[in-house]
Scaffold this active site. Structure first.
Site, mmCIF file in Angstrom:
data_model
loop_
_atom_site.group_PDB
_atom_site.id
_atom_site.type_symbol
_atom_site.label_atom_id
_atom_site.label_comp_id
_atom_site.label_asym_id
_atom_site.label_seq_id
_atom_site.Cartn_x
_atom_site.Cartn_y
_atom_site.Cartn_z
ATOM 1 N N ASN A 167 0.818 -1.205 0.000
ATOM 2 C CA ASN A 167 0.000 0.000 0.000
ATOM 3 C C ASN A 167 0.858 1.263 0.000
ATOM 4 O O ASN A 167 1.002 1.919 -1.027
ATOM 5 C CB ASN A 167 -0.949 -0.026 1.213
ATOM 6 C CG ASN A 167 -1.907 1.156 1.233
ATOM 7 O OD1 ASN A 167 -1.857 2.018 0.361
ATOM 8 N ND2 ASN A 167 -2.778 1.198 2.209
ATOM 9 N N ASP A 168 1.447 1.571 1.163
ATOM 10 C CA ASP A 168 2.210 2.821 1.293
ATOM 11 C C ASP A 168 3.267 2.998 0.196
ATOM 12 O O ASP A 168 3.501 4.113 -0.261
ATOM 13 C CB ASP A 168 2.913 2.872 2.654
ATOM 14 C CG ASP A 168 1.923 3.131 3.792
ATOM 15 O OD1 ASP A 168 0.835 3.651 3.509
ATOM 16 O OD2 ASP A 168 2.256 2.804 4.944
ATOM 17 N N VAL A 169 3.881 1.902 -0.237
ATOM 18 C CA VAL A 169 4.984 2.004 -1.195
ATOM 19 C C VAL A 169 4.500 2.375 -2.592
ATOM 20 O O VAL A 169 5.299 2.553 -3.510
ATOM 21 C CB VAL A 169 5.809 0.702 -1.271
ATOM 22 C CG1 VAL A 169 6.461 0.415 0.062
ATOM 23 C CG2 VAL A 169 4.973 -0.466 -1.735
ATOM 24 N N ALA A 185 1.595 3.755 7.549
ATOM 25 C CA ALA A 185 1.871 5.149 7.860
ATOM 26 C C ALA A 185 0.598 5.890 8.269
ATOM 27 O O ALA A 185 0.652 7.032 8.702
ATOM 28 C CB ALA A 185 2.517 5.842 6.665
#
Lengths: 132, 463
Positions: B391-393, B432
């Protein structure tokens, strides 16, 4: 890459020279208390080894960072030599004192790591295959 | 053996270890490298056993037999998804071994030729306390990391008021006790150093959240190296010093690479408190906007009509153990003439290189797996980006929103692909705690479900 390789070999040569120096120093220039190589010699080995480590590790491909962790884990268990020296002097069970007991435990823990670390690295590396 | 020969043998062992790391520059030379490492270890151990002071072979071999059997069984049985916690557990053992050797050296310095009990040289005492302290920190820190990775305790950061001042006070106390030890040579100071170090190791890892574990594991790897170094100085053993320095720098470099992969400083990671509670709050925020949801059939249809598919695996794939189903899916797509590649973000998973090992386990050839810099430009020409458990990446906010906690983090440009398929359990935000803008775009299709189940359904649909 070329630069890396040259620096790497130079580092190797330096470390071995220094280690040799330190070794011959063990017979000659001895510190009064320890009877071993002087702190400066060991420190020289240490600093050069840090540089070798720096260049060697940067050349490791990111895909193999997990095996890098497990193999460094295995080789750091060379601390077993400390355990062997501590356990060493106790010839019989009756001679076992606190130090040799500590040595025995250190040998056991480090052995878990040596066998486990190298084996799991081997297992991981065996899985990395090229396209057929 | 004379001192010269012993020293030479230790040097050879150290060179073998250097070659072991050098081998890891490519998968083809890596297995030989590992063999060099094993040879180095045999040389080091044999050399020590030949020392005339070492006579208790029974005790020693009992230790090696017991430890070796445990290590062998664990290494052969361990599931590849459990590697991060295994490495953490192994780190704790090195740390503990360092503490034990330091204790032995303190009470029986004659064995190492560094004086007598109560009359140890200043340098040796300082080296010994560094070795013991770093070893103890490595031990308790690794135990916490292990517990978090294994799920024995929550991966959420544990924070409390005055946490950092407390850590600082303990740190200063350890230094003060080392000074006291040098002047007093008393066992009380020595044990106080050991106990406070165990405590600080525990305290510095609890505030660090689960997804920052790649940094923690690398850092503890580094610590275990420095602990070995400290003991190496005490024992005036060059093999230990060189190896410790190698391991120490390896861990430090990995920590640096991981931090750079998140655009965070090492201090930001170490101070902790990142992720956790904020995630729960943010999860409700994205609820009102609409997303395009697809089924396994839709995904199979889109991918089989594509020319190029880039797969982006994340920790979700590891949790669901979806790597085998994923490879099956890729095989079927390749049969249909689709070009399939894998893109790995540096901090994907719970340890450096985690995704690479899992894909290798599922027999994905390593020349189909690419690092972020190698493949990022290809997303613009790819028809489909298949994001599985990441997700965050992939979050474009990292590029556009300076206020976001992930701002500046290098991301995989999945938004540039023709269609982005997100295989996720829910719309929840990532570690995050920020929403991923991509979920709501027209070009995005969400596939909700367990990564393994959904991938298996896609495989069926492709058949």
């Amino acid at each position: 890459m070329m630069l890396d390789a040259t620096v790497f070999t130079q580092g190797l040569v330096q470390v071995s020279e220094v280690a040799n120096l330190a070794m011959s120093a063990a017979g000659g220039v001895e510190t009064a208390v320890t009877g071993g190589p002087s702190f400066l010699h060991l420190f020289t080995v240490f600093v050069l080894a840090c540089f070798v480590g720096f260049y060697v590790v940067w050349s490791v491909t990111p895909a193999l960072h997990s095996p890098l962790l497990s193999v460094t884990n295995a080789i750091s268990s060379v601390i077993i030599v400390g355990g062997l020296l501590a356990a060493g002097p106790a010839a019989e069970l009756a001679d076992v004192d606190l130090s040799s007991l500590m040595g025995f435990l250190a040998v056991t823990l480090a052995s878990v790591n040596i066998f486990g670390g190298f084996l799991v690295t081997q297992r991981m590396l065996a899985m990395f295959k090229k396209k057929k | 053996m004379s001192a010269d020969w012993t020293g030479l043998a230790y040097l050879v062992a150290a060179v073998c270890f250097i070659m072991a790391l050098r081998g890891l520059s490519s998968p083809t030379s890596a297995r030989q490298g590992n063999l060099m490492g094993i040879i180095g270890m045999i040389i080091a151990v044999t050399t020590t056993l030949l020392d005339p002071e070492v006579i208790s072979y029974e005790i020693i071999f009992a230790g090696i037999l017991v430890g070796g059997s445990i290590g062998t069984v664990v290494a052969l049985r361990i599931n590849m998804t459990a590697l991060p916690q295994l490495v953490a557990a192994f780190h704790s053992l090195v740390g503990m071994a360092a503490v034990l050797v330091a204790v032995a050296a303190f009470y029986h310095p004659e064995a190492y030729g560094i004086g007598t009990f109560g009359n140890i040289g200043t340098a040796s005492l300082i080296e010994m306390s560094i070795g013991a302290a770093v070893g103890a920190i490595t031990f308790s820190g690794s135990v916490v990391a292990f517990a978090k990775l294994q799920g024995l305790v929550s991966g959420n950061p544990v924070v409390f008021p005055m946490q950092h001042p407390l850590n600082a006070v303990i740190g200063i106390a350890i230094v003060a006790l080392t000074v006291a030890l040098v002047f007093g040579q008393d066992p009380t100071s020595f044990w106080a150093i050991v106990i406070l170090s165990f405590l600080i190791g525990f305290l510095i890892i609890i505030p660090i959240g689960g997804a920052d574990m790649p940094v923690v594991v690398s850092m503890l790897n580094s610590y275990s190296g420095w602990a070995a170094c400290g003991i190496g100085f005490t024992l005036t053993n060059t093999a230990l010093i060189i190896t410790g320095a190698l391991v120490g720098s390896a861990g430090a470099i990995l920590s640096y690479i991981m931090c750079k992969g998140m655009n965070r400083s090492i201090f930001n990671v170490l101070l902790g408190g990142f992720g956790g509670d904020t995630v729960a709050a943010a999860q409700q925020a994205g609820g009102s906007r609409s997303v395009k949801q697809g089924s396994a059939d839709d995904a199979a249809f889109i991918m089989s009509n594509a020319n190029q598919v880039i797969v982006v695996p994340g920790y979700g794939m590891a949790v669901a153990q979806a790597q085998h189903a994923l490879r099956e899916m890729a095989d079927l797509l390749k049969e249909k003439g689709v070009d399939v590649k894998y893109a790995i973000h540096p901090v994907a998973g719970r340890m450096p290189g985690h995704m690479n090992v899992l894909l290798a386990e599922a027999s994905v050839p390593y020349d189909e797996v690419f690092e972020l810099e190698e493949i990022n430009h290809e997303f613009s020409t790819a028809d489909v980006a298949f994001v599985i458990g990441a997700n965050d990446v992939t979050n474009p906010l990292a590029k556009t929103d300076p206020a976001s906690p992930i701002y500046g983090m290098p991301i995989l440009d999945v938004e540039k692909a023709g269609t982005t398929l997100f295989l996720k359990r829910s719309l929840g935000s990532g570690y995050a705690g920020v929403d991923n803008e991509l979920f709501f775009r027209d070009k995005t299709m969400m596939l909700f479900g367990d990564a393994k189940k959904m991938t298996e359904e896609i495989v069926q649909a492709l058949n």
